[in-house]
Design a protein around this motif. Structure first.
Motif, PDB file in Angstrom:
ATOM      1  N   UNK A 175       0.820  -1.211   0.000  1.00 37.50           N
ATOM      2  CA  UNK A 175       0.000   0.000   0.000  1.00 37.50           C
ATOM      3  C   UNK A 175       0.857   1.266   0.000  1.00 37.50           C
ATOM      4  N   UNK A 176       2.167   1.126  -0.005  1.00 36.91           N
ATOM      5  CA  UNK A 176       3.058   2.260   0.219  1.00 36.91           C
ATOM      6  C   UNK A 176       3.324   3.085  -1.032  1.00 36.91           C
ATOM      7  N   UNK A 177       2.563   2.863  -2.112  1.00 37.54           N
ATOM      8  CA  UNK A 177       2.733   3.668  -3.302  1.00 37.54           C
ATOM      9  C   UNK A 177       3.681   3.034  -4.299  1.00 37.54           C
ATOM     10  N   UNK A 178       4.060   3.790  -5.329  1.00 44.82           N
ATOM     11  CA  UNK A 178       4.863   3.207  -6.413  1.00 44.82           C
ATOM     12  C   UNK A 178       6.284   2.832  -6.021  1.00 44.82           C
ATOM     13  N   UNK A 179       6.813   3.458  -4.975  1.00 43.33           N
ATOM     14  CA  UNK A 179       8.195   3.181  -4.568  1.00 43.33           C
ATOM     15  C   UNK A 179       8.211   2.324  -3.308  1.00 43.33           C
ATOM     16  N   UNK A 180       7.667   1.118  -3.405  1.00 50.06           N
ATOM     17  CA  UNK A 180       7.622   0.212  -2.258  1.00 50.06           C
ATOM     18  C   UNK A 180       9.046  -0.191  -1.867  1.00 50.06           C
ATOM     19  N   UNK A 181       9.429   0.026  -0.617  1.00 47.32           N
ATOM     20  CA  UNK A 181      10.778  -0.412  -0.221  1.00 47.32           C
ATOM     21  C   UNK A 181      10.910  -1.929  -0.364  1.00 47.32           C
ATOM     22  N   UNK A 182      11.959  -2.397  -0.996  1.00 43.23           N
ATOM     23  CA  UNK A 182      12.129  -3.845  -1.174  1.00 43.23           C
ATOM     24  C   UNK A 182      12.496  -4.526   0.137  1.00 43.23           C
ATOM     25  N   UNK A 183      12.133  -5.793   0.307  1.00 40.19           N
ATOM     26  CA  UNK A 183      12.528  -6.539   1.504  1.00 40.19           C
ATOM     27  C   UNK A 183      14.043  -6.683   1.599  1.00 40.19           C
ATOM     28  N   UNK A 184      14.510  -6.855   2.815  1.00 40.46           N
ATOM     29  CA  UNK A 184      15.922  -7.120   3.040  1.00 40.46           C
ATOM     30  C   UNK A 184      16.662  -6.055   3.810  1.00 40.46           C
ATOM     31  N   UNK A 185      16.038  -4.907   4.048  1.00 39.03           N
ATOM     32  CA  UNK A 185      16.699  -3.829   4.786  1.00 39.03           C
ATOM     33  C   UNK A 185      16.839  -4.225   6.257  1.00 39.03           C
ATOM     34  N   UNK A 186      18.021  -4.043   6.814  1.00 41.17           N
ATOM     35  CA  UNK A 186      18.267  -4.358   8.222  1.00 41.17           C
ATOM     36  C   UNK A 186      18.215  -3.084   9.063  1.00 41.17           C
ATOM     37  N   UNK A 187      18.196  -3.274  10.374  1.00 39.24           N
ATOM     38  CA  UNK A 187      18.121  -2.165  11.316  1.00 39.24           C
ATOM     39  C   UNK A 187      18.672  -2.634  12.664  1.00 39.24           C
ATOM     40  N   UNK A 188      19.412  -1.778  13.405  1.00 38.19           N
ATOM     41  CA  UNK A 188      19.803  -0.416  13.049  1.00 38.19           C
ATOM     42  C   UNK A 188      21.212  -0.360  12.499  1.00 38.19           C
ATOM     43  N   UNK A 189      21.417   0.420  11.463  1.00 33.42           N
ATOM     44  CA  UNK A 189      22.750   0.711  10.983  1.00 33.42           C
ATOM     45  C   UNK A 189      23.309   1.884  11.784  1.00 33.42           C
ATOM     46  N   UNK A 190      24.582   2.163  11.591  1.00 31.19           N
ATOM     47  CA  UNK A 190      25.177   3.329  12.255  1.00 31.19           C
ATOM     48  C   UNK A 190      24.459   4.605  11.824  1.00 31.19           C
ATOM     49  N   UNK A 191      24.071   4.668  10.529  1.00 31.11           N
ATOM     50  CA  UNK A 191      23.340   5.849  10.059  1.00 31.11           C
ATOM     51  C   UNK A 191      21.972   5.953  10.707  1.00 31.11           C
ATOM     52  N   UNK A 192      21.318   4.781  10.934  1.00 35.29           N
ATOM     53  CA  UNK A 192      20.022   4.797  11.618  1.00 35.29           C
ATOM     54  C   UNK A 192      20.145   5.384  13.013  1.00 35.29           C
ATOM     55  N   UNK A 193      21.171   4.981  13.741  1.00 36.18           N
ATOM     56  CA  UNK A 193      21.353   5.486  15.094  1.00 36.18           C
ATOM     57  C   UNK A 193      21.616   6.996  15.091  1.00 36.18           C
ATOM     58  N   UNK A 194      22.386   7.448  14.108  1.00 33.16           N
ATOM     59  CA  UNK A 194      22.639   8.885  14.005  1.00 33.16           C
ATOM     60  C   UNK A 194      21.347   9.641  13.701  1.00 33.16           C
ATOM     61  N   UNK A 195      20.519   9.069  12.828  1.00 35.22           N
ATOM     62  CA  UNK A 195      19.239   9.697  12.499  1.00 35.22           C
ATOM     63  C   UNK A 195      18.339   9.770  13.726  1.00 35.22           C
ATOM     64  N   UNK A 196      18.279   8.701  14.492  1.00 31.26           N
ATOM     65  CA  UNK A 196      17.466   8.697  15.707  1.00 31.26           C
ATOM     66  C   UNK A 196      17.931   9.778  16.675  1.00 31.26           C
ATOM     67  N   UNK A 197      19.238   9.934  16.806  1.00 35.18           N
ATOM     68  CA  UNK A 197      19.769  10.971  17.686  1.00 35.18           C
ATOM     69  C   UNK A 197      19.349  12.352  17.202  1.00 35.18           C
ATOM     70  N   UNK A 198      19.448  12.577  15.902  1.00 36.51           N
ATOM     71  CA  UNK A 198      19.040  13.875  15.356  1.00 36.51           C
ATOM     72  C   UNK A 198      17.544  14.113  15.583  1.00 36.51           C
ATOM     73  N   UNK A 199      16.738  13.074  15.368  1.00 33.65           N
ATOM     74  CA  UNK A 199      15.287  13.242  15.491  1.00 33.65           C
ATOM     75  C   UNK A 199      14.858  13.455  16.939  1.00 33.65           C
ATOM     76  N   UNK A 200      15.515  12.763  17.859  1.00 29.08           N
ATOM     77  CA  UNK A 200      15.220  13.009  19.276  1.00 29.08           C
ATOM     78  C   UNK A 200      15.613  14.429  19.668  1.00 29.08           C
ATOM     79  N   UNK A 201      16.710  14.918  19.095  1.00 32.37           N
ATOM     80  CA  UNK A 201      17.125  16.297  19.367  1.00 32.37           C
ATOM     81  C   UNK A 201      16.097  17.283  18.833  1.00 32.37           C
ATOM     82  N   UNK A 202      15.464  16.975  17.716  1.00 39.53           N
ATOM     83  CA  UNK A 202      14.409  17.850  17.179  1.00 39.53           C
ATOM     84  C   UNK A 202      13.231  17.937  18.150  1.00 39.53           C
ATOM     85  N   UNK A 203      12.885  16.804  18.740  1.00 39.35           N
ATOM     86  CA  UNK A 203      11.793  16.802  19.714  1.00 39.35           C
ATOM     87  C   UNK A 203      12.188  17.595  20.951  1.00 39.35           C
TER      88      UNK A 203
END
Length: 344
Positions: free
Chosen positions: A237-265
């Protein structure tokens, strides 16, 4: 939750800290900031917001659901409701009485279980296409909702005017568009909590420009499904650009993004004196294992914990589920990921 779209933080304390190269400012006024006691919350997802109740594979809500949720340690349930196709399509836009009765029954069941309730409008699709043209209709529906629940306790039943503004409904016209709905609620209740989410599906960045009425009983919310490439992998249902299966979490970039987003809050709380809550967060179970979903919820919870926000998981028992109807059990580790005890 979006249905059509293309779409470990260090503690925040009196001493500023830094993680993943991002400076996180202290929240000086957190003790006096205005917040709803959302606590740990779960959405009754894919139940009352489909075109027809249960149409997306969800079972009908029964009192035992709320008793189970309360026993698990949740404080609040968010009840998404589709209204626009349950009303007359012209003035006076009367809500189908049977539907209003059904929604009231569900709210009664949740309150009887000693849960806080967030009742919202979900998928009021016409308002996203024509905000100005649909505002009066939307307001007429909220007038009927507010009147039906006028005598309900204001400390445990809260109104969220519209889920995930997007398309032509954005922060530039949000106050004007929702004014008829806000006014309808305030005509009945001067102090019942009213909740606003911002543009672009209420992502965390919407907080930066989110306008709110000048009202101490109005509260902000945002949704968190980042990284989208992980949480919505394979979601058709996510539209024409459906993310393909196989993405893992959390990468180092994911953790950095979470830190930035928590700082925004944290910055939002410092700037406004209001604590938002996370109205939705989750990861799609079709292509993500339960252990990986546990990791996701735990990591997000821990990243935002020091901001003091409440968090509502998506969802109870259908698509991104916590409760498995087939086994009649909570999925292992999911409650603990939200900071709740796992006692069975």
């Amino acid at each position: 939750m979006r249905r059509s779209m293309t779409m470990g933080l260090c503690a925040i304390s009196l001493i500023a800290c830094s993680t993943a190269g991002q400076s996180v400012a202290a929240i000086e006024n957190v003790s006096t900031a205005s917040s709803l006691p959302v606590g740990t919350c779960i959405n009754m997802g894919n139940m009352l917001e489909p075109e027809k109740e249960g149409a997306w594979g969800g079972a009908l809500i029964v009192p035992e659901d709320f008793a189970r949720i309360k026993a698990a340690g949740f404080d609040t349930v968010r009840i998404p409701v589709r209204w626009h196709n349950k009303t007359q399509q012209q003035a006076p836009w009367a809500v189908d009485p049977a539907w209003m009765d059904r929604v009231q029954t569900v709210v009664d069941q949740a309150l009887a279980a000693d849960l806080n309730v967030i009742l919202n409008s979900h998928h009021f699709d016409p308002i996203f296409e024509d905000p100005a043209g649909v505002a009066e209709w939307h307001g007429a529906v909220w007038k009927q909702i507010a009147e039906r629940f006028a005598d309900y306790p204001e400390d445990t039943l809260w109104f969220e005017l519209e889920n995930e503004p997007h398309d032509k409904l954005d922060n530039s016209n949000l106050i004007e568009t929702l004014a008829p709905s806000y006014d309808a609620v305030r005509a009945v209740s001067a102090t019942r909590p009213v909740i606003y989410g911002g543009q672009n599906w209420s992502g965390v960045d919407s907080l930066a420009t989110l306008p709110l009425p000048d009202d101490p009983n109005v509260y902000p919310t945002f949704h968190y499904y980042e990284p989208f490439a992980f949480t919505h992998q394979g979601a058709d249902w996510a539209g024409p650009d459906i993310p393909p299966p196989g993405r893992t979490f959390p990468t180092q970039e994911d953790r950095a993004m979470l830190a930035r987003d928590a700082a925004k809050v944290a910055a939002y709380i410092e700037r406004t004196g209001k604590v938002p809550f996370m109205g939705e967060t989750g990861a799609y179970d079709k292509h993500i294992s339960t252990p990986d979903r546990v990791t996701y919820h735990r990591t997000v919870r821990e990243a935002f914990a020091s901001t003091g926000i409440g968090m509502c998981a998506w969802a109870y028992a259908n698509t991104f589920p916590f409760w498995d109807r087939q086994s009649g059990k909570w999925l292992p580790g999911m409650r603990a990921a939200m900071g709740l005890p796992e006692d069975d």
